[in-house]
Design a protein around this motif. Structure first.
Motif: not given
Length: 304
Positions: A31-46
């Motif tokens: 949800t956060a990745a979609k809202k802020h338009k960032v890659p989901r996997v990248t967000l997960l790794y960070k």
């Protein structure tokens, strides 16, 4: 069938930071990745700490942040002293650093090109501003010192000529024996003019070699004649004037270490090439508080 095109880094660091904050407050990663338009996997790794929070933009810098910071500090310090580092000096300094560190890089012969130089200035815009101001001031001071030196040399030549005239006026006539000796000297074919000409040729040959040997940013050991003895100092060449006279900044020993020196910003001299005793290898440059220290590869005997 052509493969699917991938797009990379279509987001800002602020977007990624905002998404991570949302996840930390309990929002699902997708949800956060979609809202802020960032890659989901990248967000997960960070979020899990597998990749650094700050992403790297563009090509590699090839210098670590600390190394580049030290380089910038050196450039600004030299600019404040009135000797802005020129493009070629900077590129050659980085080339020596790459060779010394034995670090893989795409540069030909380890020497950065125009693209690296442009990127370096873009990352450190304060260098261009400082250098432009100091370059004009440096030229003015250098020209002023050059004119003063010419004036001193002219005055010394006039004093010497006056002493010679006075000496000739006091000379007495030669004795007959001295006259004979003079005649024998001329007959032998060995005249003072012959000797002077040969010495001039030797000096000229030596000067031609020196012209090819030194350039700006070289570190050298220089002799300075004093009243009672000749003094030796480590110096760095900042400018070489059209008449092949180098302008140098003198260096002082750092904490009485014969290998380590620091710049003495207020001690600037114009020297002749024959005062240079030795060309030194490029030193290792490192920070020591708010100063830079220069470590050479051998002990150097100096007077300061």
């Amino acid at each position: 069938m052509p493969g699917k095109k991938h797009t990379f880094l279509k987001y800002s660091e602020q977007q990624m930071t905002a998404a991570m904050n949302e996840v930390q407050r309990g929002m699902p990663i997708s949800t956060a990745a979609k809202k802020h338009k960032v890659p989901r996997v990248t967000l997960l790794y960070k979020v899990r700490g597998k990749t650094p929070v700050q992403r790297k933009m563009g090509r590699d810098c090839y210098l670590l942040k600390g190394e580049e910071k030290l380089l910038v500090s050196w450039i600004l310090k030299m600019a404040r002293a009135g000797f802005p580092i020129q493009k070629q000096q900077l590129i050659e300094s980085v080339q020596r650093l790459m060779i010394e560190l034995k670090r893989d890089n795409p540069f030909k012969d380890n020497k950065p090109g125009n693209s690296w130089y442009a990127s370096f200035l873009k990352r450190n815009p304060e260098i261009s501003i400082r250098n432009k101001i100091q370059e004009n001031q440096r030229k003015e001071r250098a020209e002023e010192r050059r004119l003063k030196k010419i004036e001193r040399e002219k005055m010394n030549a006039e004093k010497k000529a006056a002493r010679e005239r006075k000496k000739k006026q006091k000379q007495v006539s030669h004795s007959d024996s001295e006259t004979c000796e003079d005649e024998e000297w001329v007959e032998s074919g060995d005249s003072v003019d012959d000797i002077s000409f040969q010495e001039t040729m030797d000096v000229t040959d030596s000067d031609d070699e020196n012209k090819l040997q030194f350039k700006e940013s070289d570190y050298v050991l220089v002799s300075f004649p004093g009243k009672k003895k000749v003094h030796r100092y480590v110096c760095v060449i900042q400018t070489i004037f059209p008449n092949d006279e180098p302008e140098v900044v003198e260096m002082k020993q750092f904490e009485n270490d014969k290998k380590v020196f620091r710049l003495n910003d207020n001690d600037v001299s114009i020297i002749s090439l024959d005062q240079i005793l030795e060309k030194l290898n490029f030193p290792k440059i490192s920070a020591a508080g708010d100063r830079l220290k220069y470590e050479f590869d051998k002990d150097i005997e100096v007077d300061g």
